[in-house]
Design a protein around this motif. Structure first.
Motif, PDB file in Angstrom:
ATOM      1  N   LYS A   1       0.834  -0.992  -0.099  1.00  0.00           N
ATOM      2  CA  LYS A   1      -0.251   0.194  -0.022  1.00  0.00           C
ATOM      3  C   LYS A   1       0.945   1.129  -0.504  1.00  0.00           C
ATOM      4  O   LYS A   1       0.502   2.249  -0.530  1.00  0.00           O
ATOM      5  N   ALA A   2       2.302   1.018   0.533  1.00  0.00           N
ATOM      6  CA  ALA A   2       2.882   2.729   0.726  1.00  0.00           C
ATOM      7  C   ALA A   2       3.536   2.915  -0.292  1.00  0.00           C
ATOM      8  O   ALA A   2       3.202   3.981  -0.931  1.00  0.00           O
ATOM      9  N   VAL A   3       3.890   1.752  -1.112  1.00  0.00           N
ATOM     10  CA  VAL A   3       4.493   2.136  -2.451  1.00  0.00           C
ATOM     11  C   VAL A   3       3.410   2.111  -3.658  1.00  0.00           C
ATOM     12  O   VAL A   3       4.311   3.506  -4.276  1.00  0.00           O
ATOM     13  N   VAL A   4       2.482   1.962  -3.705  1.00  0.00           N
ATOM     14  CA  VAL A   4       1.230   2.771  -4.170  1.00  0.00           C
ATOM     15  C   VAL A   4       1.047   3.564  -4.355  1.00  0.00           C
ATOM     16  O   VAL A   4       1.041   4.746  -5.072  1.00  0.00           O
ATOM     17  N   GLN A   5       0.689   4.247  -2.883  1.00  0.00           N
ATOM     18  CA  GLN A   5       1.005   5.427  -2.564  1.00  0.00           C
ATOM     19  C   GLN A   5       1.963   5.764  -3.489  1.00  0.00           C
ATOM     20  O   GLN A   5       1.568   7.245  -3.581  1.00  0.00           O
ATOM     21  N   ALA A   6       3.053   5.644  -3.002  1.00  0.00           N
ATOM     22  CA  ALA A   6       4.207   6.411  -3.320  1.00  0.00           C
ATOM     23  C   ALA A   6       4.395   6.951  -5.148  1.00  0.00           C
ATOM     24  O   ALA A   6       4.258   7.734  -4.998  1.00  0.00           O
ATOM     25  N   LEU A   7       3.964   5.497  -5.519  1.00  0.00           N
ATOM     26  CA  LEU A   7       3.945   5.982  -7.293  1.00  0.00           C
ATOM     27  C   LEU A   7       2.627   6.675  -7.408  1.00  0.00           C
ATOM     28  O   LEU A   7       2.643   7.751  -8.356  1.00  0.00           O
ATOM     29  N   ALA A   8       1.819   6.343  -6.594  1.00  0.00           N
ATOM     30  CA  ALA A   8       0.371   7.677  -6.956  1.00  0.00           C
ATOM     31  C   ALA A   8       0.707   9.184  -6.671  1.00  0.00           C
ATOM     32  O   ALA A   8       0.318   9.783  -7.605  1.00  0.00           O
TER      33      ALA A   8
ATOM     34  N   PRO B   1       3.879  11.551   4.603  1.00  0.00           N
ATOM     35  CA  PRO B   1       2.942  10.595   4.503  1.00  0.00           C
ATOM     36  C   PRO B   1       2.663  10.874   3.014  1.00  0.00           C
ATOM     37  O   PRO B   1       2.052   9.633   2.082  1.00  0.00           O
ATOM     38  N   ALA B   2       3.152  11.950   2.957  1.00  0.00           N
ATOM     39  CA  ALA B   2       2.328  12.175   1.006  1.00  0.00           C
ATOM     40  C   ALA B   2       3.466  11.580   0.038  1.00  0.00           C
ATOM     41  O   ALA B   2       2.341  10.813  -0.365  1.00  0.00           O
ATOM     42  N   THR B   3       4.429  11.160   0.225  1.00  0.00           N
ATOM     43  CA  THR B   3       5.478  10.174  -0.521  1.00  0.00           C
ATOM     44  C   THR B   3       5.087   8.858   0.114  1.00  0.00           C
ATOM     45  O   THR B   3       5.662   7.813  -1.001  1.00  0.00           O
ATOM     46  N   CYS B   4       4.875   8.211   1.033  1.00  0.00           N
ATOM     47  CA  CYS B   4       4.910   6.423   1.544  1.00  0.00           C
ATOM     48  C   CYS B   4       3.342   6.793   2.352  1.00  0.00           C
ATOM     49  O   CYS B   4       3.412   4.716   2.636  1.00  0.00           O
ATOM     50  N   GLY B   5       2.972   6.787   2.605  1.00  0.00           N
ATOM     51  CA  GLY B   5       1.556   7.114   3.799  1.00  0.00           C
ATOM     52  C   GLY B   5       1.771   6.497   5.056  1.00  0.00           C
ATOM     53  O   GLY B   5       2.648   7.379   5.350  1.00  0.00           O
ATOM     54  N   TYR B   6       1.846   6.064   5.781  1.00  0.00           N
ATOM     55  CA  TYR B   6       1.708   5.488   7.293  1.00  0.00           C
ATOM     56  C   TYR B   6       2.039   5.096   7.345  1.00  0.00           C
ATOM     57  O   TYR B   6       2.493   4.936   9.082  1.00  0.00           O
ATOM     58  N   THR B   7       2.496   3.885   6.651  1.00  0.00           N
ATOM     59  CA  THR B   7       3.319   3.261   7.491  1.00  0.00           C
ATOM     60  C   THR B   7       4.891   3.215   7.396  1.00  0.00           C
ATOM     61  O   THR B   7       5.612   1.960   7.494  1.00  0.00           O
ATOM     62  N   GLY B   8       5.448   4.491   6.757  1.00  0.00           N
ATOM     63  CA  GLY B   8       6.408   5.165   5.942  1.00  0.00           C
ATOM     64  C   GLY B   8       7.634   4.372   6.958  1.00  0.00           C
ATOM     65  O   GLY B   8       8.371   3.646   7.364  1.00  0.00           O
ATOM     66  N   PRO B   9       7.639   5.417   8.345  1.00  0.00           N
ATOM     67  CA  PRO B   9       7.673   4.949   9.846  1.00  0.00           C
ATOM     68  C   PRO B   9       8.259   3.314  10.052  1.00  0.00           C
ATOM     69  O   PRO B   9       9.237   3.082  10.495  1.00  0.00           O
ATOM     70  N   SER B  10       6.912   2.459  10.002  1.00  0.00           N
ATOM     71  CA  SER B  10       7.427   1.554  10.528  1.00  0.00           C
ATOM     72  C   SER B  10       8.319   0.678   9.434  1.00  0.00           C
ATOM     73  O   SER B  10       9.515   0.364   9.780  1.00  0.00           O
ATOM     74  N   VAL B  11       8.492   0.555   8.315  1.00  0.00           N
ATOM     75  CA  VAL B  11       8.909   0.249   7.205  1.00  0.00           C
ATOM     76  C   VAL B  11      10.356   1.142   7.626  1.00  0.00           C
ATOM     77  O   VAL B  11      11.658   0.030   7.415  1.00  0.00           O
ATOM     78  N   TRP B  12      10.391   2.001   7.977  1.00  0.00           N
ATOM     79  CA  TRP B  12      12.150   3.380   8.001  1.00  0.00           C
ATOM     80  C   TRP B  12      12.548   2.228   9.424  1.00  0.00           C
ATOM     81  O   TRP B  12      13.376   1.649   9.340  1.00  0.00           O
ATOM     82  N   HIS B  13      11.821   2.154  10.147  1.00  0.00           N
ATOM     83  CA  HIS B  13      11.977   1.077  11.781  1.00  0.00           C
ATOM     84  C   HIS B  13      12.237  -0.313  11.218  1.00  0.00           C
ATOM     85  O   HIS B  13      14.218  -0.886  11.995  1.00  0.00           O
TER      86      HIS B  13
END
Length: 191
Positions: free
Chosen positions: A22-29, A134-146
């Protein structure tokens, strides 16, 4: 017949993978929206030439460049990038994520004198910049970063065999891990 719902056991990891997708799709969108907002086309018109050079203005070339690997920068650019990295490490990482150093979790207050530490922290910082928006990776970005960036980075840096392996609270060593022969691209000239 009765409505039968199959009983599936879904692994927990699958939910994490879905959130990552979902985060990847949001970033691509977001990227597609940003790229198409500037185009002077009608809503039904499709760009015939969608290659990387399509509609590229040479003046916009600097706008789309990614930050280079810090260890490959030369002095004025290296110094500026290191200054910004120091602000992030000392302002975000150290107070938020680093507990008191110990023999199992080392840290050197002169970390910026350890090139392997600078390289890892810079990469972690670049990922943080991208994955906390959040504009580029949604709200799961911080979790992915950690999970994908911070935790592995700190494991490597703070390990007893990491770049701070010879540093203690009372002693700082920057050359304890340098190999005897350094490839010329990485060698720094001494006076």
């Amino acid at each position: 017949m009765a409505d039968e719902t199959p009983d599936f056991e879904v692994p927990v990891g699958l939910f994490q993978d879905i959130e990552d997708l979902k985060a990847v799709v949001q970033a691509l969108a977001s990227q597609v929206t940003a790229l198409t907002e500037g185009a002077d086309t009608d809503s039904g018109e499709v760009l015939a030439d969608a290659g990387p050079d399509a509609g590229e203005d040479p003046a916009d070339e600097d706008e789309w460049q990614f930050p280079p690997f810090i260890l490959l920068l030369d002095p004025p650019q290296y110094d500026e990038e290191l200054r910004a990295l120091i602000e992030w490490v000392e302002g975000v990482l150290v107070p938020g994520y680093l507990a008191e150093p110990s023999s199992d979790a080392r840290w050197c207050h002169l970390w910026f004198e350890h090139p392997p530490a600078v390289a890892r922290l810079h990469a972690c910082w670049l990922a943080w910049q991208e994955l906390t928006d959040p504009a580029t990776c949604g709200y799961t970005g911080p979790s992915v970063w950690h999970r994908d960036h911070l935790d592995p980075c700190l494991r490597e840096l703070r390990a007893s065999s990491g770049p701070f392996g010879g540093c203690t609270k009372s002693e700082h060593q920057i050359d304890h891990r340098l190999p005897g022969t350094v490839p010329s691209a990485w060698r720094h000239e001494t006076d």
